[in-house]
Design a protein around this motif. Structure first.
Motif, PDB file in Angstrom:
ATOM      1  N   ARG A 143     -49.758 117.258   8.152  1.00 20.76           N
ATOM      2  CA  ARG A 143     -49.038 115.966   7.684  1.00 20.76           C
ATOM      3  C   ARG A 143     -47.799 116.188   7.538  1.00 20.76           C
ATOM      4  N   SER A 144     -46.978 115.040   7.338  1.00 19.60           N
ATOM      5  CA  SER A 144     -45.488 115.398   7.117  1.00 19.60           C
ATOM      6  C   SER A 144     -45.106 115.576   5.643  1.00 19.60           C
ATOM      7  N   THR A 145     -43.811 115.959   5.479  1.00 18.26           N
ATOM      8  CA  THR A 145     -43.418 116.353   3.889  1.00 18.26           C
ATOM      9  C   THR A 145     -43.335 114.830   3.265  1.00 18.26           C
ATOM     10  N   PRO A 146     -42.827 113.716   3.872  1.00 21.05           N
ATOM     11  CA  PRO A 146     -43.048 112.350   3.134  1.00 21.05           C
ATOM     12  C   PRO A 146     -44.115 112.017   2.668  1.00 21.05           C
ATOM     13  N   HIS A 154     -49.039 108.348  -5.222  1.00 22.09           N
ATOM     14  CA  HIS A 154     -50.218 107.409  -4.903  1.00 22.09           C
ATOM     15  C   HIS A 154     -51.284 108.067  -5.578  1.00 22.09           C
ATOM     16  N   LEU A 155     -51.882 109.258  -5.650  1.00 26.39           N
ATOM     17  CA  LEU A 155     -52.785 109.758  -6.298  1.00 26.39           C
ATOM     18  C   LEU A 155     -52.814 110.307  -7.631  1.00 26.39           C
ATOM     19  N   GLY A 156     -51.440 110.085  -8.422  1.00 27.92           N
ATOM     20  CA  GLY A 156     -51.094 110.465  -9.786  1.00 27.92           C
ATOM     21  C   GLY A 156     -51.479 111.650  -9.899  1.00 27.92           C
ATOM     22  N   CYS A 157     -50.787 112.611  -9.163  1.00 21.30           N
ATOM     23  CA  CYS A 157     -50.997 114.229  -9.270  1.00 21.30           C
ATOM     24  C   CYS A 157     -49.739 114.704 -10.202  1.00 21.30           C
ATOM     25  N   ASP A 223     -57.562 107.466   4.662  1.00 17.38           N
ATOM     26  CA  ASP A 223     -57.264 106.351   3.461  1.00 17.38           C
ATOM     27  C   ASP A 223     -55.799 106.598   3.154  1.00 17.38           C
ATOM     28  N   VAL A 224     -55.142 107.882   2.709  1.00 19.22           N
ATOM     29  CA  VAL A 224     -53.910 107.871   2.275  1.00 19.22           C
ATOM     30  C   VAL A 224     -53.013 107.603   3.428  1.00 19.22           C
ATOM     31  N   ASP A 225     -53.265 107.943   4.747  1.00 18.73           N
ATOM     32  CA  ASP A 225     -52.433 107.706   5.817  1.00 18.73           C
ATOM     33  C   ASP A 225     -52.190 106.101   5.833  1.00 18.73           C
ATOM     34  N   ARG A 226     -53.193 105.411   5.821  1.00 16.73           N
ATOM     35  CA  ARG A 226     -53.119 104.218   5.795  1.00 16.73           C
ATOM     36  C   ARG A 226     -52.400 103.493   4.776  1.00 16.73           C
TER      37      ARG A 226
END
Length: 605
Positions: A143-146, A154-157, A223-226
């Motif tokens: 996956r990409s850096t952005p 998005h995931l609250g990490c 799901d995150v990609d979308r």
């Protein structure tokens, strides 16, 4: 046995077969229990006299800098990216996170690019984080850096990591560290992580399969990609989808974000360049296997294909391996292709976005763009032309653009840009994003085409509105064992005795961002102070009263024995004559670059 090995090391060092810190680092790895697993292999190499190979792996320790680690891969040793140095990096991040108040729980997300061993290093990072009690989210493939920056938010990490060496050669890899805002780590977190990395000894880990099975590591993907692709596509400012273009990911991850956004935005006339489409860390079909869109050679195979097939493409765009940066070429009047620099692309998109905000009634004088001190002043001029703000007193690095967004809020944030083809819009990410730049440059080019114009025509219009601007770069190298000392000495000379003239251009002010001083040239009198930012950067400015003005920024490289100089020229239009201003500006730029190069070589000889 250890004494015997030490003697062999000392003998090799005395013979010049081991350099720098190799002897000390080798002895350390032979005695530390935390790296005992490497001892048998190390002993074999020492007894076999593989000094050249050992020197490459042990001559230094790749520093965990302010954004992470990057360097050549190797089987062991502190001078290479390997299982141990990756684990140290992850361990240092986790230990530091615990010291900030997150004593239990917490979470991390990890992505990796297409480079050799990236997936392997991502798993090591995941297992290390999980062993520290962090909930880990790991992308199922490259996956990409952005996308990683987005996922942290998005995931609250608490933290995030990308395994990537960006546009470096195939032999390299790296570890890029992100904090809870989705931006690369900045003070005080960077220094805190560095300290823990340097102290790393025994590093805990977990079994990967077991951690996935019991939920300590969760595999993420579609799901995150979308969510991410949808957010970028919603940034669209135009319904025009007429431009014809070719996109190449240069064997990197760009199809997962750049091309995914292009398709989601409704483009059917943007093709992907098949020979460079397959994810491959060896970058086989990229000239010299150097996947950097700033290097115009990467476009040659695409241009050759366009010519051979009579493809009607108006643009060619290319993302680097981790798809956070975008290079752009536009078809010119003679049917060939002309490159646009990162400075030019940034200025064009800045103008495009302000015009769109004004046309839709969304514009406010509080709207702002952000750029670094080594990015073109044209961006600031465009913002001023539209009556908006521009934050430009930033050190080199997109993390400082992210910091400025945090400090000023994102309600009025319009665009972030840096000269090294990095761009960002929106409020959901805190690192540069090639997909954002691709969306906007395609839209702008499409609208211009419907008017019978091109991006080159629009760039000239910006010059008519704001004055002619041109930019350039020059690196002064000094190799050998005394290289760094000579480079440091040259920087000190520039500080203590700034030249009053390069070529025909007189300089009147020097700004030293390391000492916080501004001085007049040649008097040396104080011209004010610099509160922030502070870093090893010098900026020279020429006489502001002249119709052609030059600015030079210089900074030492953190990884190579060189000083990198950035040149910026502004040439006023007299009676609206753009071509005269262009000729005067280009000539002054060439003159100053040549004179500075000659001066530097004289100082170093």
């Amino acid at each position: 046995m250890t004494t015997e090995l030490f003697t062999l090391i000392d003998t090799a060092a005395a013979a010049g077969k081991l350099t720098a810190d190799s002897p000390a680092n080798l002895k350390s790895w032979l005695t530390r229990e935390s790296v005992a697993q490497y001892r048998p292999r190390l002993e074999t190499l020492i007894r076999a006299g593989e000094w050249s190979k050992l020197d490459e792996m042990f001559w230094t320790a790749i520093p965990f800098g302010t954004g992470g680690r990057r360097g050549p891969m190797g089987e062991m040793g502190p001078a290479t990216i390997n299982d141990r140095t990756i684990a140290e990096s992850a361990h240092g991040m986790a230990v530091y996170l615990r010291s900030t108040g997150c004593t239990t729980g917490g979470s991390a997300v990890i992505a990796h690019d297409t480079r050799n061993n990236s997936a392997h290093f991502a798993r090591i990072t995941a297992c290390t984080f999980a062993a520290h009690g962090l909930k880990v989210f790991l992308f199922d493939s490259c996956r990409s850096t952005p996308a990683l920056s987005f996922s942290v938010r998005h995931l609250g990490c608490n933290i995030g990591v990308v395994i990537s060496a960006s546009h470096n050669p195939p032999a390299d890899n790296g570890f890029k560290a992100y904090w809870s805002n989705g931006g690369q780590v900045i003070p005080p977190h960077d220094k805190g992580i560095v300290s823990e990395v340097e102290r790393a000894e025994k590093i805990p880990t977990v079994d990967f399969a077991a951690a996935v099975a019991d939920g300590r590591i969760t595999i993420i993907g579609a799901d995150v990609d979308r969510e991410y692709v949808g957010r970028v596509a919603k940034l669209s400012e135009s319904s025009n989808r007429t431009i014809r273009a070719i996109f190449t990911p240069l064997h990197g991850v760009g199809e997962t974000n750049v091309y995914a956004v292009i398709l989601a935005a409704g483009y059917s006339t943007v093709d992907i360049f098949e020979p460079q489409r397959t994810p491959d860390g060896n970058f086989p079909n990229v000239p010299k296997h150097a996947p950097n869109p700033e290097n115009l050679e990467v476009f040659d195979p695409v241009i050759d294909w366009v010519k051979a097939t009579n493809n009607p493409a108006d643009l060619i765009i290319a993302s680097d391996p981790d798809a956070d940066r975008l290079g752009v070429m536009v078809r010119n009047g003679s049917g060939g292709f002309t490159s646009l620099s990162g400075n030019q692309v940034g200025a064009l998109i800045t103008d495009y976005l302000f015009r769109k905000r004004k046309a839709s009634g969304r514009f406010s004088p509080q709207d702002y763009v952000v750029e670094t001190l080594v990015t073109t002043p044209l961006t600031k001029a465009v913002a001023a032309f539209h009556g908006a703000r521009c934050f430009s007193e930033l050190l080199v690095g997109f993390k400082y653009i992210a910091q400025t967004m945090e400090e000023n809020g994102t309600d009025h944030f319009v665009f972030g840009t840096e000269e090294s083809i990095g761009f960002l819009a929106g409020d959901f990410c805190r690192d540069k994003d090639a997909s954002v730049a691709a969306l906007y440059i395609l839209e702008l080019a499409g609208e211009l085409k419907s008017e019978g114009r091109t991006l080159l025509d629009q760039l000239d219009q910006l010059y008519r509105d704001c004055g002619y601007y041109c930019e350039g770069q020059k690196s002064i190298y000094c190799e050998g064992p005394t290289g760094k000392a000579k480079i440091d000495g040259l920087m000190q000379t520039l500080r203590d005795a700034p030249p009053a003239q390069f070529g025909a251009v007189r300089f009147t002010e020097a700004a030293d961002y390391k000492t916080g001083r501004r001085i007049s040239i040649p008097s040396g009198e104080s011209a004010g102070t610099i509160e922030k930012p502070r870093g090893d950067l010098l900026i020279y400015k020429s006489d502001e009263s002249q119709p052609v003005r030059i600015q030079i920024a210089g900074r030492p490289s953190g990884t190579e024995p060189k000083i990198k100089f950035y040149f910026f020229c502004q040439s006023d239009l007299i009676n609206g004559d753009l071509e005269a201003a262009r000729a005067a500006g280009d000539a002054a730029m060439k003159d100053v670059q040549k004179a500075l190069g000659e001066w530097a070589q004289k100082m170093l000889s």
